[in-house]
Design an enzyme around this catalytic site. Structure first.
Site: not given
Ligand SMILES: [Zn+2]
Length: 209
Positions: A77, A123
């Site tokens: 990735e 938040y």
């Molecule tokens: Zn992944």
């Protein structure tokens, strides 16, 4: 504050990985992380490794094109990490997880791709801004990088449809906090599902930003 050394940035990454693992936000060899180095290169987690047990000397170092410079073979990735650094220069560290609540949320149909989570608490708004959804792609697909390049400008929190979360931060500690905030926000959605929620109004959000 002086700039952190590469060694310190590697240690920050491994420490954050251990925290994510110990909190049950990553299991097996799922997920990956990276941090930007001052020289324009990146430290990335190797492919197939547990984020809870990273060896800082084995972390992958890649250049701005994703070419391996040293260490083990990086996660597949890498391209979407580099895409996010390029499109949002305020991001200096990235965490990608398949944590349960964020991934469950990323499997919901009909999410608003440019504002996926209606804020219930301040938040999420203060930490992450709007959460962006990118279309389903096979893990490792080069198209994820294209998707993030298109919608990433000014954004740091993403849900990859049917896959998991990607969050950036101004450093690894910030990314760690952002990842936990996104996970908790998705958890709140499931905890309150079916209840009559008072969401923050536009005026509430304006006051926060
Ligand atoms: Zn992944």
């Amino acid at each position: 504050m002086s700039e952190k050394t590469e060694q310190e940035l590697r240690e920050d990454l491994a420490r954050a990985g251990k925290i994510l693992f110990e909190r049950g936000l990553t299991n097996g060899a799922a997920g990956n992380m990276s941090v930007a180095l001052p020289d324009g290169n990146f430290i990335v987690t190797p492919t197939g490794c547990s984020l809870g047990h990273l060896n800082i000397d084995e972390l992958s170092k890649v250049d701005a094109n994703g070419t391996l410079l040293s260490g083990k073979k990086p996660t597949k990735e890498v391209p979407f990490h580099i895409a996010l650094y390029k499109v949002n220069p305020s991001v200096k560290a990235i965490i990608h997880l398949h944590s349960s609540y964020s991934t469950a949320y990323a499997c919901l149909d009909g999410l608003d791709p440019m504002n996926a989570i209606k804020p219930m608490t301040p938040y999420l708004v203060m930490r992450l801004g709007k959460v962006i959804v990118t279309p389903y792609r096979k893990p490792g697909s080069a198209l994820i990088a294209d998707d993030i390049s298109k919608v990433g400008a000014g954004n740091k929190a993403f849900l990859l449809a049917n896959h998991g979360m990607v969050v950036g931060g101004k450093d690894m500690n910030d990314a760690l906090n952002n990842a936990q905030e996104l996970e908790e926000s998705c958890k709140l959605y499931f905890l309150t599902k079916g209840s009559n929620i008072r969401y923050l109004t536009d005026a509430d959000i304006k006051e926060l930003l």
